[in-house]
Structure formats: C-alpha cells, structure tokens
Design an enzyme around this catalytic site. Structure first.
Site, PDB file in Angstrom:
ATOM      1  CG  ASP A 259      -1.985   1.034   1.165  1.00  0.00           C
ATOM      2  OD1 ASP A 259      -2.447   1.319   0.034  1.00  0.00           O
ATOM      3  OD2 ASP A 259      -2.367   1.576   2.208  1.00  0.00           O
TER       4      ASP A 259
ATOM      5  CG  HIS B  24      -4.482  10.804   2.183  1.00  0.00           C
ATOM      6  ND1 HIS B  24      -5.578  10.737   3.026  1.00  0.00           N
ATOM      7  CD2 HIS B  24      -3.617   9.857   2.619  1.00  0.00           C
ATOM      8  CE1 HIS B  24      -5.371   9.780   3.938  1.00  0.00           C
ATOM      9  NE2 HIS B  24      -4.188   9.234   3.706  1.00  0.00           N
TER      10      HIS B  24
ATOM     11  CD  GLU C 243      -6.165   4.931   4.275  1.00  0.00           C
ATOM     12  OE1 GLU C 243      -5.474   4.145   3.599  1.00  0.00           O
ATOM     13  OE2 GLU C 243      -5.698   5.688   5.149  1.00  0.00           O
TER      14      GLU C 243
ATOM     15  CD  GLU D 197      -5.270   2.899  -0.662  1.00  0.00           C
ATOM     16  OE1 GLU D 197      -4.500   2.236  -1.389  1.00  0.00           O
ATOM     17  OE2 GLU D 197      -5.096   3.071   0.552  1.00  0.00           O
TER      18      GLU D 197
ATOM     19  CG  ASP E 130      -5.649   0.436   3.226  1.00  0.00           C
ATOM     20  OD1 ASP E 130      -5.627  -0.694   3.738  1.00  0.00           O
ATOM     21  OD2 ASP E 130      -4.852   1.338   3.518  1.00  0.00           O
TER      22      ASP E 130
ATOM     23  NE  ARG F 214      -7.946   6.586   9.242  1.00  0.00           N
ATOM     24  CZ  ARG F 214      -7.232   6.425   8.140  1.00  0.00           C
ATOM     25  NH1 ARG F 214      -5.961   6.042   8.216  1.00  0.00           N
ATOM     26  NH2 ARG F 214      -7.769   6.613   6.960  1.00  0.00           N
TER      27      ARG F 214
ATOM     28  CD  GLN G 183      -2.938   4.302  10.388  1.00  0.00           C
ATOM     29  OE1 GLN G 183      -4.162   4.281  10.227  1.00  0.00           O
ATOM     30  NE2 GLN G 183      -2.133   4.889   9.533  1.00  0.00           N
TER      31      GLN G 183
ATOM     32  CE  LYS H 222      -3.519   2.263   7.026  1.00  0.00           C
ATOM     33  NZ  LYS H 222      -4.351   3.085   6.140  1.00  0.00           N
TER      34      LYS H 222
ATOM     35  CB  THR I 106      -7.336  -4.847   1.649  1.00  0.00           C
ATOM     36  OG1 THR I 106      -6.396  -4.528   2.685  1.00  0.00           O
ATOM     37  CG2 THR I 106      -7.188  -3.859   0.513  1.00  0.00           C
TER      38      THR I 106
ATOM     39  CD  GLU J 229      -7.836  12.845   3.652  1.00  0.00           C
ATOM     40  OE1 GLU J 229      -8.070  11.662   3.325  1.00  0.00           O
ATOM     41  OE2 GLU J 229      -7.372  13.689   2.863  1.00  0.00           O
TER      42      GLU J 229
END
Ligand code: CA
Length: 425
Positions: free
Chosen positions: A135, A142, A208, A210, A242, A246, A249, A262, A266, A373
């Site tokens: 990844d 971002h 996420e 992607e 993904d 948080r 992480q 993570k 996925t 975000e």
C-alpha cells in the site's frame, strides 16, 4: 477490411448496453465467477448485464490463448502470466466475438445460451490470487491533510515525501472481494488520556478510497525496472478500500509504520479493468517539483482521468449518501512510478501482486477520500441524514465505492466495491 481497435468508441455489441452501463464493448473487464448450475469458479468478461464465460468459448474452440485451461481456474493469474501480447490479442478477439455485426456468436443460439450468463445469476469471486499486497501513500492532498492534523501546517509533508512514493508491505491474506462483510477489528488502544493501553474493539474505524494496480508479469530479484517495463507489467486496475483502524494505527505505528491497524481487511472490486481499456483516458499527473531522481522520471502520461465516488449507508437507510466525489488523476505518484520504486532495491515482483495507490483525495473539501479527513480526525462530525452523524464507521454501516472513465456516449467503469461492518463479537 480494417479491423477496428477494441477501444474504438463507435463499436457496438449485439448484447444490449445502455450509455450509463460500466461494461460496454469498449471495456471488457475480467473477473472470476460461478453459477448455481456450475459452481466451479472460472474466468469471465463483463458485457452489459451479462458475463461472457471464457471457458465455454475456449471449449468451443472460439478462443485460443495458447495453453489450455487458463480460463477454468479460479483466478486470473494463469492468464495474466501469459503476458501483454496475449492480453491484447485475447481482448481483440473477445471484442470481435461480441460485435453487433459479427454473426459468429450472435447467431449461434446454443453457444449464446451457454456462454452469456445473466449477471444477476452469478456469484463473483476474488479475481486474482493476491501474491503480495503493498500500500502506497501517493496523494499529496491526503498526505498533507493527515500531516496538518498530526504535525501542524509547518511540516505537514515528511522530508522524504516529494522524493519517492512512500509505501509499506501489507497483507495479501485478508484481501477480499466486494460484498464480503468486514468484522470490526480488535487491537491495542491507548487514548492520549490513558496511562496504559487496553485491548478491545476499534472505535475509530475508517475507509480509504484507493485504486489497486494488478501486476500481471514478474520481475526478477536484483533487477530494476524502466518506465516502459513497469507499464507492460500492469495488467489492470480495481477499486480498493483499504479499511483502517485509526486508533490501533495511532498507537502501533512508531517506528515501523502500519501493522494491525491495516491488516484485518482490504476490499477490492470483482472486475479488473485492463490497462488497455483505460488507454484513452491517460493523462499527465501533477507537475513533480522537485524533479524526481532519474530512476523515477516518467516521460509518458501515467495518470488516468477516472471519476470516483464514495457512498455511505447506515443500517437504517435505504440508499447510500455520497460523501466524496474525486478523481484518480490527482495522484502525485503514478502506479508506474510506484512499481519502478518497489523493484528499485532489487525486490522481485510476482504475478498477482497488488499495489494500492494510497488514499485518493483531491484539492476540494468534497474530494476527501477518508473519514479521518472528512471529519477532520473526529472533530467535525458529518451529517449523514437528519439527526444522524458520523465521525467514523459504526456497526451496520455499508461503504460503497464506484469509479468510471467517461467516454463520448459510453463509460469504462469498475462497478463497485462494497463492504458492511459487522460487530467485533
Ligand atoms: Ca492506504
């Protein structure tokens, strides 16, 4: 008679396809499917509301790729291993078979019955046997948003960011196909006001947005790649979510980067849109300043004008609310640069490797590709429906991503990747 290129916008199929379908004859994405009548997963191509069964065509001697049986396997890997010349030749032949002015399949009622399966009757499987999953972190918008949140405006981008595509090696074992439910992960959590960590369900579960580049050719250990070699190795692209915990992480990532935050899931879309089908939508990415080191320089337009949407539907809602509209074209580092960089140390690449682009955010607020975000690290809750707010994902929430390139009167689309959150226990 000159044979039209499979990307020719004027091509039509005898299979009805409306203008907003993701799967016109100009697309022809590959996937793996099964039916109740024939439960062995096999390779097919999406056309309108149908799946074209390539194994049936091969058995009927309508499609010859060389070695027999590559379409009767439960992944695209054997087909991808045959290389870009075979990919191109096969796509041209499938396009020819599906054309409105070719009677070969159109007027063969018995073969049509066997080879064209209504999409509504199929189960779609993970299209590739994922060899390795890497990844990246290649959207400047971002990376800047996240940097501002955690380090302030002054040093939002780390000093290395403008010099190489930053990435980490993820887990191939938990890459799943769209529709697979995602269990809320558990892990070590340590809120800033806690003395010591505790173990429990993630409280800040995120997505996420992607794209995933699917690698269809290997590269040997110890060798670097040129831009042209890297382009040739990319078979196609999928939508990729993904999923990210948080809070897990945030506590674990020092000093080696993301790990369990993570690793739990996925999700990818079931149809792999070929690089060749995306060819008409290529464009140059943002200007890279400072100029990358020579091994990362690219002469070709390796970005794509590819529209992306993210929808969120709570369990109590009928329809998803769209919370992000952005475009793959904003990416600072292209998939080709990511692949060149990945191999640059001498790292071998394998057929079936999956490269996540990194979260795709654009310059506008409406173009943010993660809840981190969108809710600005949980400080600005988003109104989903009247009286219903979200900072991060709750149990029962369903997340849907869509993507497509808009042609003149047709679109080359990816379908969707969907996942619903189920409780930790
Ligand atoms: Ca990511």
């Amino acid at each position: 008679m000159t044979v039209p290129h499979p990307n020719d916008p004027s091509l039509r199929s005898f299979v009805p396809v409306n203008a907003t379908s993701d799967f016109p004859i100009q697309n022809l994405p590959y996937g793996v499917f099964s039916t109740a009548a024939l439960p062995a997963p096999r390779v097919g191509v999406a056309i309108g509301d149908y799946v074209l069964d390539l194994w049936e065509l091969e058995q009927d001697c309508r499609l010859d790729v060389g070695p027999l049986g590559v379409f009767s396997t439960p992944s695209l890997n054997a087909f991808m291993a045959l290389g870009p010349k075979v990919w191109s030749r096969t796509r041209a032949r499938i396009s020819e078979l599906l054309r409105h002015d070719n009677p070969e399949l159109r007027d063969n009622k018995e073969l049509r019955r066997r080879a064209l399966v209504p999409m509504a009757d199929v189960k779609l499987h993970l299209p590739i046997a994922v060899a390795g999953y890497t990844d990246f972190y290649s959207s400047k918008e971002h990376a800047t948003n996240v940097g501002v949140m955690f380090r302030g405006k002054g040093n939002a981008l780390q000093p290395n960011w403008l010099h190489m595509p930053i990435g980490y090696n993820g887990r191939a074992s938990t890459v799943v196909v769209s529709g697979t439910k995602v269990r809320r992960p558990r892990g070590q959590l340590k809120p800033s006001n806690a003395e010591i960590p505790s173990f429990g369900p993630c409280k800040r579960l995120d997505f996420e947005l992607e794209m995933g580049a699917v690698i269809g050719q290997p590269s040997p250990m110890g060798e670097m790649l040129t831009e042209a070699q890297a382009q040739d190795m990319i078979f196609g692209f999928v939508l990729l979510n993904d999923w990210s915990a948080r809070d897990i992480q945030q506590w674990e990532y020092v000093p080696l980067g993301p790990f369990q935050g993570k690793a739990f899931a996925t999700s990818i879309s079931p149809w792999v849109v070929t690089r060749e089908a995306l060819e008409p939508f290529r464009l140059h990415g943002p200007k890279q300043d400072p100029a990358p080191l020579p091994y990362l320089r690219q002469a070709q337009p390796n970005n794509y004008d590819l529209k992306l949407d993210v929808g969120l539907r709570a369990a109590s809602m009928n329809d998803a609310v769209y919370i992000c509209h952005t475009n793959f074209k904003y990416m600072y580092w292209s998939s080709v640069q990511q692949l060149v960089h990945h191999a640059s140390s001498g790292c071998a690449m394998n057929v079936g490797d999956l490269l996540g682009s990194g979260t795709i955010s654009g310059p506008e607020k409406s173009q943010r590709g993660s809840l981190l975000e969108i809710s600005w690290n949980g400080t600005e809750p988003m109104e989903l429906a009247s009286g219903m707010k979200r900072t991060f994902l709750e149990d029962g929430d369903s997340l849907v991503m869509r993507g497509w390139c808009q042609g003149d009167g047709y679109r080359v689309g990816f379908g969707e990747v969907e996942g619903t959150i189920v409780p930790a226990d």
